[in-house]
Design a protein around this motif. Structure first.
Motif, PDB file in Angstrom:
ATOM      1  N   GLY A   1      40.051  48.944  55.609  1.00  0.00           N
ATOM      2  CA  GLY A   1      40.107  48.763  54.169  1.00  0.00           C
ATOM      3  C   GLY A   1      40.536  47.354  53.799  1.00  0.00           C
ATOM      4  O   GLY A   1      40.911  46.546  54.659  1.00  0.00           O
ATOM      5  N   ALA A   2      40.518  47.071  52.504  1.00  0.00           N
ATOM      6  CA  ALA A   2      40.862  45.738  52.010  1.00  0.00           C
ATOM      7  C   ALA A   2      42.335  45.406  52.231  1.00  0.00           C
ATOM      8  O   ALA A   2      42.693  44.263  52.482  1.00  0.00           O
ATOM      9  CB  ALA A   2      40.511  45.619  50.529  1.00  0.00           C
ATOM     10  N   GLY A   3      43.194  46.375  52.104  1.00  0.00           N
ATOM     11  CA  GLY A   3      44.617  46.151  52.288  1.00  0.00           C
ATOM     12  C   GLY A   3      45.289  45.598  51.041  1.00  0.00           C
ATOM     13  O   GLY A   3      44.657  44.940  50.222  1.00  0.00           O
ATOM     14  N   ASP A   4      46.564  45.916  50.891  1.00  0.00           N
ATOM     15  CA  ASP A   4      47.379  45.428  49.789  1.00  0.00           C
ATOM     16  C   ASP A   4      48.838  45.534  50.201  1.00  0.00           C
ATOM     17  O   ASP A   4      49.134  45.736  51.377  1.00  0.00           O
ATOM     18  CB  ASP A   4      47.080  46.200  48.496  1.00  0.00           C
ATOM     19  N   ALA A   5      49.747  45.441  49.249  1.00  0.00           N
ATOM     20  CA  ALA A   5      51.180  45.508  49.563  1.00  0.00           C
ATOM     21  C   ALA A   5      51.574  46.846  50.185  1.00  0.00           C
ATOM     22  O   ALA A   5      52.578  46.943  50.880  1.00  0.00           O
ATOM     23  CB  ALA A   5      52.006  45.258  48.305  1.00  0.00           C
ATOM     24  N   GLY A   6      50.769  47.889  49.939  1.00  0.00           N
ATOM     25  CA  GLY A   6      51.040  49.209  50.501  1.00  0.00           C
ATOM     26  C   GLY A   6      50.499  49.384  51.907  1.00  0.00           C
ATOM     27  O   GLY A   6      50.621  50.452  52.482  1.00  0.00           O
ATOM     28  N   GLY A   7      49.883  48.342  52.467  1.00  0.00           N
ATOM     29  CA  GLY A   7      49.368  48.425  53.827  1.00  0.00           C
ATOM     30  C   GLY A   7      47.854  48.371  53.866  1.00  0.00           C
ATOM     31  O   GLY A   7      47.187  48.227  52.836  1.00  0.00           O
ATOM     32  N   THR A   8      47.321  48.505  55.062  1.00  0.00           N
ATOM     33  CA  THR A   8      45.886  48.471  55.284  1.00  0.00           C
ATOM     34  C   THR A   8      45.465  49.741  56.009  1.00  0.00           C
ATOM     35  O   THR A   8      46.076  50.104  57.023  1.00  0.00           O
ATOM     36  CB  THR A   8      45.489  47.248  56.139  1.00  0.00           C
ATOM     37  N   ASN A   9      44.438  50.402  55.507  1.00  0.00           N
ATOM     38  CA  ASN A   9      43.891  51.566  56.195  1.00  0.00           C
ATOM     39  C   ASN A   9      42.896  51.108  57.254  1.00  0.00           C
ATOM     40  O   ASN A   9      42.020  50.279  56.979  1.00  0.00           O
ATOM     41  CB  ASN A   9      43.178  52.501  55.215  1.00  0.00           C
ATOM     42  N   VAL A  10      43.040  51.648  58.448  1.00  0.00           N
ATOM     43  CA  VAL A  10      42.099  51.385  59.535  1.00  0.00           C
ATOM     44  C   VAL A  10      41.583  52.731  60.015  1.00  0.00           C
ATOM     45  O   VAL A  10      42.369  53.614  60.369  1.00  0.00           O
ATOM     46  CB  VAL A  10      42.767  50.618  60.696  1.00  0.00           C
ATOM     47  N   ASP A  11      40.245  52.896  60.002  1.00  0.00           N
ATOM     48  CA  ASP A  11      39.624  54.145  60.407  1.00  0.00           C
ATOM     49  C   ASP A  11      39.205  54.084  61.868  1.00  0.00           C
ATOM     50  O   ASP A  11      38.703  53.063  62.349  1.00  0.00           O
ATOM     51  CB  ASP A  11      38.407  54.437  59.532  1.00  0.00           C
ATOM     52  N   THR A  12      39.410  55.200  62.568  1.00  0.00           N
ATOM     53  CA  THR A  12      39.136  55.289  63.989  1.00  0.00           C
ATOM     54  C   THR A  12      38.471  56.625  64.305  1.00  0.00           C
ATOM     55  O   THR A  12      38.779  57.637  63.663  1.00  0.00           O
ATOM     56  CB  THR A  12      40.461  55.210  64.777  1.00  0.00           C
ATOM     57  N   HIS A  13      37.592  56.619  65.300  1.00  0.00           N
ATOM     58  CA  HIS A  13      37.050  57.881  65.815  1.00  0.00           C
ATOM     59  C   HIS A  13      37.587  58.078  67.225  1.00  0.00           C
ATOM     60  O   HIS A  13      37.473  57.189  68.074  1.00  0.00           O
ATOM     61  CB  HIS A  13      35.522  57.896  65.835  1.00  0.00           C
TER      62      HIS A  13
END
Length: 195
Positions: free
Chosen positions: A121-133
């Protein structure tokens, strides 16, 4: 911990195994990496740690790389303010050992053969989402969404979502229920985790 907690753990065993995996993410060397590159590298380290097995292998990874303080204090909920600061190191160590013991016991049932980052994801002050399989040895697979936080030393993992459930919510419920069942005393949890 008491029978009630053990029953809860068994009924959602795969969730705690995932907690142990997401919590073992590495912060070393992450400064020059994107969250996605970091997560791919770290997942390779996790698979190595799983092959090593044993409580100490999991505990070492957790101690080094988990966002221990934030996850631990959040798990206490309203009881965090009543746990003396002097008791926090014992609580954090107990939490790590609790997760490591469970992961060492349950990990062999969930052997990961591949873990591939599929997006960031784009990321912000709340963190960045990273998707994994994730693919398991039996051929089954599932997706994980990791919440990666930037720190002064690189990255730490704050949470992971599997099948729509955020893992720290499960830990929060488990710990807060135990405290409530034991006179609203967070020291009861510290003692139970230290066994």
């Amino acid at each position: 911990m008491g029978w009630t907690v053990s029953t809860r753990i068994r009924s959602a065993g795969w969730l705690l195994a995932v907690i142990a995996c997401f919590a073992g993410l590495s912060a070393s060397g992450a400064r020059a990496e994107t969250p996605a590159v970091y997560m791919q590298r770290v997942q390779n380290e996790l698979m190595y740690a799983q092959r090593q097995g044993g409580v100490s292998a999991y505990a070492n990874v957790l101690r080094q790389h988990m966002d221990v303080q934030n996850i631990g204090l959040t798990a206490l909920g309203p009881h965090a303010r009543t746990l003396p600061k002097a008791d926090r190191p014992a609580y954090y160590n107990g939490m790590i050992n609790f997760i490591a013991k469970y992961a060492a016991k349950e990990g062999p049932k969930y052997i990961v053969t591949s873990a591939v980052v599929t997006g960031q994801g784009a990321g912000d002050a709340g963190g960045t989402n990273v998707d994994t399989h994730i693919t398991l040895a039996d051929g089954s697979g599932y997706d994980i969404r990791w919440l990666v936080m930037k720190t002064s030393q690189g990255y730490k993992v704050r949470d992971a979502q599997v099948v729509g459930f955020w893992m720290t919510s499960f830990l929060d419920d488990l710990f807060q229920n135990y405290i409530t069942e034991n006179g609203n005393n967070p020291r009861a949890l510290v003692l139970a985790l230290s066994r």
